[in-house]
Design a protein around this motif. Structure first.
Motif, PDB file in Angstrom:
ATOM      1  N   LYS A 380       0.841  -1.183   0.000  1.00  0.00           N
ATOM      2  CA  LYS A 380       0.000   0.000   0.000  1.00  0.00           C
ATOM      3  C   LYS A 380       0.886   1.246   0.000  1.00  0.00           C
ATOM      4  O   LYS A 380       0.649   2.210  -0.714  1.00  0.00           O
ATOM      5  N   ARG A 385      -0.155  -1.633  -8.005  1.00  0.00           N
ATOM      6  CA  ARG A 385      -1.397  -1.757  -8.771  1.00  0.00           C
ATOM      7  C   ARG A 385      -1.236  -2.811  -9.838  1.00  0.00           C
ATOM      8  O   ARG A 385      -0.258  -2.771 -10.569  1.00  0.00           O
ATOM      9  N   PHE A 387      -3.675  -4.307  -6.797  1.00  0.00           N
ATOM     10  CA  PHE A 387      -3.270  -4.677  -5.439  1.00  0.00           C
ATOM     11  C   PHE A 387      -3.556  -6.160  -5.203  1.00  0.00           C
ATOM     12  O   PHE A 387      -4.447  -6.531  -4.460  1.00  0.00           O
TER      13      PHE A 387
END
Lengths: 509, 325
Positions: A380, A385, A387
């Motif tokens: 995070k 991406r 995720f």
């Protein structure tokens, strides 16, 4: 230019899960050098694969000189006059230059024996126009990458290619090599070849192409005349939004974290000394082959130093292998991600955890719930991406693979991060994210070293720059003195500086 | 953001798949199909006795294949498992015949297996020789040592007490099967739950990257070969317990069956990929084929043919389905 040499008409390509291309149309005239721009995943590679017969389009057609051609396989594409020059050269280093140029369809005597002499003679003919210093009889592996690229182009000439597609041809060339290549490409165009030129480096595309087609998410955004637009416009077309210009802010403290004195290796590094402060981003610039990568590898424990002293927080450390370097708080984000960074089949979590197994398995058995928690937190943090932490890392884009490697060092509690070409092969949008991340890491008190061939990158990131030449520190430049000219002046050996200006495209990244 | 929600929804399934991969499910389906075919063709194939027989007949290969799987995952290969077993067997056997206490004789057998494996590992990891060549060399060397040590003669007349250890049964299952099941469980834990397992996958998957990430390359590789050697020794003990004798030529071509089981189970000879569950299923598939074809009185030539075709079929299915898993 009544009939375009190459025309894509409504090309679509669908894979089981994704639609890679949608209704792609544009044309390239004979003698035109046409840039193909877009972020990773925009569909450039898929389009090139269709052009070279590797994929067949789901819809649409390819026209060459106005006639529709069926590019059902690579052989058919070649027969139709298409030559592909790949990013990672597809050659056999053990074979000779001539053998490589005739690979797959050798000249024979009576269909049985390879006519080696004849091959070499014709290879020499094709090479003469491009680089007469290349001997067709020597093993290809003995040539430099730039020369191998030229061999590939000569091969296209032999095939009488009418269309030459080049995928990131300059990713490992020096400035003078790039100039040579640019001349060769211009020569091809003069002979009426249509060149499709894919590159991440906008300055190159602006330098040698007349027009460019910009792709995003599998569709053509626009085909533009490069004389009419600015690089900035092109970037925003590629990314689909404006990229904010960031101001540099230094977070360097006066506290010395890493102190290097007289560091040398058996081969390329001679007597390097410098200090790295807490929260500092130290740029290292220099030509390819100047010893930059080797210096980082010494600090990361990947290679052994022959002499010199390294201190961290005032205490001497030994760095005989990466394991000890990591224990000392040093982590390397390597240049060649595929070769030295990722374990392709393993998940993002596994790749992240690799350097800190001791933390995740304090009693010999991995605490998977803890690993998951930390992976979620770190990924995070680096904005992975998509995720998907259990997905094999090979399925992620270069930028996201890079983020995972950075996350690896965050998980390991690394305080000194060494980046070698942090954005090589990474598209524009992810590039900005990586820059941002590096700055945040510094702000948090990490000490960062960035080796880069892209001078704008060094200038964007660094608080201070060491210029390396011939394996030693040629100059140290403070932020105030940073400019591409200043760096180039110190990086290029004196004999070479005359008659050549510092180019925008630098020692190609 | 949609990614995140999707991820949450898919989580239970992903977790299940994590434990039991698609590839393993494929191997299991293969086994079920083969069982069904033999069940239809061979009367009494599904009799409890025969099923236990299959497990027992598969146990030695499964034992070797587990070690082989770890080595293959590390990017190597161990061709020397058969001769390692033979050397371990003749040394244990001759000690037993000479009246050495069982635990000591068995320990000696394991020590031999360990040393053989360590030697392979050191030559691969520290000397940097290619695993195929190293273990091809030790294949001959260990076999020769076993032959020289025994003069080429079998060691006969193992004490009944020793034989009882490996021929007993527990909960109705032969002890050999239970031992191998326990070994499999340990191997599964090693691969899924320990740093060593992660290191094996990383070293085989990308040695250079693993090195930069601080993985102890040499130790990891050596450990894989050492375990393979130990498991070869275990297979040897099980076999001489069953036979009551140890031949220096024992274990001929064992390496090929072990590699086959690992490959059917999804191990990639390129390294970095392999499954304990898959390997066990692979070993049972091979055992089932042999058992069923023997019961059908199929000539051994055709059994060999069937084994070959099974391996090729598994690889083809692998190839076709790759990229979707």
């Amino acid at each position: 230019m009544s009939v375009a040499r190459l025309q894509f008409e409504g090309i679509s390509k669908e894979f089981p899960a994704v639609r890679a291309l949608r209704d792609v149309s544009f044309s390239v005239g004979a003698g035109e050098i046409h840039g193909l721009l877009g972020e990773n995943g925009a569909g450039k590679s898929t389009l090139l694969r269709i052009l070279s017969g590797v994929y067949r389009p789901t819809a649409g057609s390819v026209l060459i000189d106005g006639r529709q051609v069926a590019l059902n396989n690579p052989v058919a594409a070649r027969a139709a006059g298409v030559a592909m020059i790949h990013q990672e050269l597809q050659q056999v280093p053990q074979l000779s230059v001539a053998q490589n140029m005739f690979l797959g369809h050798p000249l024979t005597r009576g269909g049985i024996f390879v006519a080696r002499r004849e091959q070499e003679r014709r290879a020499a003919q094709a090479l003469a126009a491009l680089d007469p210093t290349i001997d067709p009889a020597v093993p290809l592996g003995s040539l430099k990458v730039a020369q191998r690229q030229i061999v590939e182009i000569a091969r296209a000439l032999l095939d009488r290619a009418r269309i030459v597609a080049m995928d990131e041809p300059t990713s490992s060339l020096t400035p003078s090599e790039f100039e040579r290549l640019a001349e060769v490409i211009a020569g091809l165009a003069r002979d009426g070849v249509a060149v499709v030129y894919v590159s991440h480096k906008l300055d190159e595309v602006f330098g040698i192409c007349q027009r460019a087609t910009i792709m995003r998410d599998g569709v053509v955004v626009e085909t533009i005349d490069l004389a009419q637009v600015s690089e900035k416009t092109v970037v925003s077309m590629m990314v689909g939004r404006e990229l904010a210009q960031e101001q540099h802010r230094s977070h360097a403290s006066s506290e010395v974290r890493l102190s290097v004195r007289g560091l040398a290796s058996a081969t390329k590094v001679h007597d390097v000394s410098f200090d790295l402060h807490r929260g500092e981003v130290l740029g290292i610039a220099g030509l390819v082959g100047s010893g930059r990568t080797e210096l980082l590898r010494l600090l990361a424990g990947a290679d052994r130093a022959s002499s010199g002293r390294v201190e961290i927080d005032g205490k001497g450390v030994k760095l005989p292998n990466p394991r000890d370097a990591i224990a000392a708080g040093i982590g390397l984000v390597p240049e060649e991600r595929k070769r030295e960074g990722i374990v392709p089949l393993r998940s993002i979590s596994s790749n992240m955890a690799l350097a800190s197994m001791g933390v995740f398995a304090p009693h010999g058995v991995i605490d998977h719930s803890r690993l998951k928690r930390v992976a979620a937190e770190k990924m995070k943090r680096v904005n992975l991406r998509p995720f998907l932490l259990d997905r094999p890392i090979r399925l992620f884009s270069g930028g996201n693979q890079q983020k995972a490697i950075i996350g690896r060092w965050l998980a390991a509690g690394t305080r000194i991060l060494l980046f070698d070409e942090p954005t090589r092969g990474i598209d524009v949008g992810a590039k900005a994210e990586i820059y941002h991340l590096i700055e945040e890491l510094a702000a948090e008190g990490h000490s960062v070293v960035v080796v880069s061939s892209e001078l704008p990158e060094v200038i964007r990131l660094a608080d201070r720059v060491l210029v390396i030449r011939d394996g030693t520190v040629a100059a140290e430049l403070d932020r105030a003195d940073l400019s591409e000219q200043a760096i180039a002046a110190h990086a290029i050996p004196q004999s070479e500086t005359q008659g050549r200006q510092a180019q925008g495209h630098w020692a190609g990244a | 953001m949609t990614d995140v929600t999707e991820h949450r929804a898919a989580r239970p399934r992903a977790e299940f798949l994590h434990r039991f991969s698609l590839r393993d499910a494929g191997t299991l389906i293969g086994l079920v199909v083969i069982l069904a075919v033999f069940g239809a063709l061979v009367p009494g194939f599904f009799a409890e006795r025969n099923l236990i027989n299959i497990l027992q007949q598969s146990s030695i290969n499964a034992c070797l294949a587990l070690g082989m799987t770890l080595v293959i995952i590390s990017g190597g290969i161990d061709l020397s498992v058969g001769p390692t077993a033979a050397l371990s067997a003749v040394i244990s056997a001759s000690m037993l015949v000479a009246g050495v206490p069982f635990p000591l004789a068995i320990a000696a057998g394991f020590a031999i297996g360990l040393v053989c494996g360590l030697l392979n590992g050191v030559l691969v990891a520290y000397v940097g020789l290619q695993p195929f060549i190293v273990t091809l060399g030790t294949l001959s060397t260990y076999r020769a040592l076993a032959l020289i040590y025994t003069g080429g003669n079998p060691v006969l007349g193992l004490p009944a007490g020793f034989r009882a250890i490996f021929n007993g049964s527990l909960f109705g299952l032969p002890l050999a099967v239970i031992i191998v099941a326990v070994v499999a469980l340990i191997a599964w834990i090693i691969l899924k739950k320990t740093p060593f397992g992660e290191y094996l996958l990383a070293v085989g998957g990308n040695e250079e990257a693993a090195y930069i990430a601080g993985v102890p390359i040499a130790r990891t590789k050596i450990a894989a070969y050492a375990i393979s050697g130990l498991l070869a020794a275990l297979a040897a003990q099980i076999l001489i317990g069953r036979l009551g004798a140890a031949e220096p030529i024992l274990g001929n071509l064992w390496e090929l069956d072990a590699i086959a089981a690992a490959a059917i189970g999804g191990a990639s000879l390129m390294g970095g990929k392999g499954s304990v569950v898959g390997t066990i299923l692979g070993a049972v598939i091979l055992g089932t084929m042999r058992n069923g074809l023997t019961l059908m009185n199929v000539q051994s030539f055709y059994q060999l043919l069937a084994t070959g075709l099974i391996i090729l079929a598994a690889m083809l299915i692998d190839r076709v389905t790759r990229g979707r898993g």
